[in-house]
Scaffold this active site. Structure first.
Site, PDB file in Angstrom:
ATOM      1  N   ASP A 219     -89.059 -35.570  -9.446  1.00 11.19           N
ATOM      2  CA  ASP A 219     -90.150 -36.410  -9.913  1.00 11.19           C
ATOM      3  C   ASP A 219     -91.380 -35.577 -10.258  1.00 11.19           C
ATOM      4  O   ASP A 219     -91.957 -34.912  -9.393  1.00 11.19           O
ATOM      5  CB  ASP A 219     -90.508 -37.439  -8.846  1.00 11.19           C
ATOM      6  CG  ASP A 219     -91.557 -38.433  -9.336  1.00 11.19           C
ATOM      7  OD1 ASP A 219     -91.406 -38.951 -10.458  1.00 11.19           O
ATOM      8  OD2 ASP A 219     -92.524 -38.672  -8.596  1.00 11.19           O
TER       9      ASP A 219
ATOM     10  N   ARG B  63     -88.729 -67.759 -35.596  1.00 11.44           N
ATOM     11  CA  ARG B  63     -89.571 -66.909 -34.767  1.00 11.44           C
ATOM     12  C   ARG B  63     -88.852 -66.426 -33.514  1.00 11.44           C
ATOM     13  O   ARG B  63     -88.977 -65.262 -33.121  1.00 11.44           O
ATOM     14  CB  ARG B  63     -90.863 -67.652 -34.405  1.00 11.44           C
ATOM     15  CG  ARG B  63     -91.821 -66.897 -33.494  1.00 11.44           C
ATOM     16  CD  ARG B  63     -92.011 -65.441 -33.871  1.00 11.44           C
ATOM     17  NE  ARG B  63     -92.355 -65.248 -35.279  1.00 11.44           N
ATOM     18  CZ  ARG B  63     -92.282 -64.076 -35.888  1.00 11.44           C
ATOM     19  NH1 ARG B  63     -91.827 -63.001 -35.243  1.00 11.44           N
ATOM     20  NH2 ARG B  63     -92.615 -63.967 -37.156  1.00 11.44           N
TER      21      ARG B  63
ATOM     22  N   LYS C 204     -87.918 -50.498 -15.480  1.00 14.31           N
ATOM     23  CA  LYS C 204     -89.214 -50.942 -16.010  1.00 14.31           C
ATOM     24  C   LYS C 204     -88.975 -51.768 -17.274  1.00 14.31           C
ATOM     25  O   LYS C 204     -89.295 -51.368 -18.394  1.00 14.31           O
ATOM     26  CB  LYS C 204     -90.111 -49.741 -16.285  1.00 14.31           C
ATOM     27  CG  LYS C 204     -90.472 -48.966 -15.028  1.00 14.31           C
ATOM     28  CD  LYS C 204     -91.262 -47.710 -15.330  1.00 14.31           C
ATOM     29  CE  LYS C 204     -91.562 -46.929 -14.061  1.00 14.31           C
ATOM     30  NZ  LYS C 204     -92.285 -45.646 -14.341  1.00 14.31           N
TER      31      LYS C 204
ATOM     32  N   LYS D 251     -86.477 -43.664  -2.848  1.00 14.32           N
ATOM     33  CA  LYS D 251     -87.719 -43.242  -3.497  1.00 14.32           C
ATOM     34  C   LYS D 251     -88.680 -42.663  -2.458  1.00 14.32           C
ATOM     35  O   LYS D 251     -88.403 -42.665  -1.245  1.00 14.32           O
ATOM     36  CB  LYS D 251     -88.353 -44.432  -4.217  1.00 14.32           C
ATOM     37  CG  LYS D 251     -87.441 -45.095  -5.242  1.00 14.32           C
ATOM     38  CD  LYS D 251     -87.423 -44.343  -6.543  1.00 14.32           C
ATOM     39  CE  LYS D 251     -88.668 -44.618  -7.338  1.00 14.32           C
ATOM     40  NZ  LYS D 251     -88.661 -43.931  -8.665  1.00 14.32           N
TER      41      LYS D 251
ATOM     42  N   GLU E 234     -85.151 -39.288  -4.556  1.00 16.41           N
ATOM     43  CA  GLU E 234     -86.272 -38.731  -5.314  1.00 16.41           C
ATOM     44  C   GLU E 234     -86.995 -37.712  -4.449  1.00 16.41           C
ATOM     45  O   GLU E 234     -87.287 -37.974  -3.271  1.00 16.41           O
ATOM     46  CB  GLU E 234     -87.221 -39.859  -5.705  1.00 16.41           C
ATOM     47  CG  GLU E 234     -88.506 -39.405  -6.375  1.00 16.41           C
ATOM     48  CD  GLU E 234     -89.474 -40.557  -6.570  1.00 16.41           C
ATOM     49  OE1 GLU E 234     -89.340 -41.263  -7.578  1.00 16.41           O
ATOM     50  OE2 GLU E 234     -90.344 -40.752  -5.694  1.00 16.41           O
TER      51      GLU E 234
END
Length: 281
Positions: A220, A102, A137, A169, A199
């Site tokens: 963005d 597994r 992410k 950002k 960004e």
């Protein structure tokens, strides 16, 4: 050929996964039902088409429980496999093979799923100059493996962590008081080998950022018209990255605007597991 990750980087993940599964008493089913000296041969085969990634995770899972196990790769990482294709063969102590099954399948299927989804995005932009890249992410603890799987699928890695490059950002811009101030501070702080990306969320911010010629400007959630306008205005002076809500349905049109890079969080946060089975041979 995809350069493999060193076992040193994979083994801690495999060991942690095995320890989670074996728990406090080990595999009580295998201990109860299988003779201690029994041997088992099995094959990994796909139950749906996809791109292979993570064979070394499977190999190490078995080797942790049976150091003498034999593991034969049939379709290496990066291969495109049809339904029913044999990917690898394993032969070893039956208890060890069944106890590691597994863990091997969880990692192998997860990474192959990432590679398969990446390959679909790469195929969707074929013939354009755009490259498909991943994001941060990722599943905690699996970033290096998932980004390896992106490479197996033909994608390119974005930064691995916060220490790779400066990426300003929207919240950084807000905290600094504006695009210009953020870029000025970044220039003063970074070394000569550190790239700077910022960004922006509109053409006004884009024009302001362009005056400082950072290495990369991230566009963005720009619409297609604004993406094309940014490409014309940049005229090749900076790398342009399109980002935000990119899907397989929209990625081709984004690529055709002329951007250099398209970052897709879905490659790692939404890739379905590739269905791979381990069957006794």
């Amino acid at each position: 050929m995809i350069s493999p990750l060193p076992d040193l980087l994979i083994a801690p993940v495999v060991r942690a996964a095995l320890a989670e599964d074996l728990g406090r008493a080990g595999d009580v089913t295998a201990q109860a039902c299988i003779a201690a000296d029994a041997r088992l041969s099995a094959v990994f085969a796909t139950r749906q088409p996809g791109v292979v990634a993570g064979l070394d995770c499977a190999r190490l899972a078995f080797a942790e429980l049976d150091p003498t196990v034999r593991f034969e790769v049939v379709a290496p990482d990066g291969s495109h496999a049809a339904v029913g294709a044999v990917l690898a063969r394993v032969e070893g102590n039956a208890r060890a093979v069944l106890s590691a099954e597994r863990t091997a399948l969880n990692l192998f299927g997860r990474l192959s799923g990432v590679a398969t989804l990446t390959a679909a995005y790469v195929s969707a932009v074929a013939g354009t100059q755009a490259r498909i890249v991943d994001t941060r992410k990722t599943t905690p603890g699996l970033r290096h493996l998932e980004k390896y799987a992106v490479r197996c699928g033909g994608g390119v890695n974005h930064r691995f962590g916060l220490d790779d490059a400066i990426l300003i950002k929207d919240n950084h811009v807000a905290a600094c008081g504006g695009v210009s101030e953020a870029l000025l501070r970044a220039r003063l702080a970074c070394g000569h080998l550190t790239k700077i990306e910022i960004e922006v969320d509109g053409l006004d911010q884009f024009d302001e950022a362009l005056r400082y010629t950072p290495d990369v400007i991230m566009l963005d959630n720009f619409n297609l018209g604004d993406l094309a306008t940014a490409v014309r205005r940049a005229a090749g002076r900076v790398t342009l990255e399109a980002s935000g809500g990119v899907t397989l349905t929209t990625v081709r049109a984004i690529a055709e605007t002329g951007v250099d890079v398209i970052s897709v969080g879905a490659l790692t946060h939404s890739a379905p597991v590739l269905d791979i089975g381990l069957d006794a041979a």
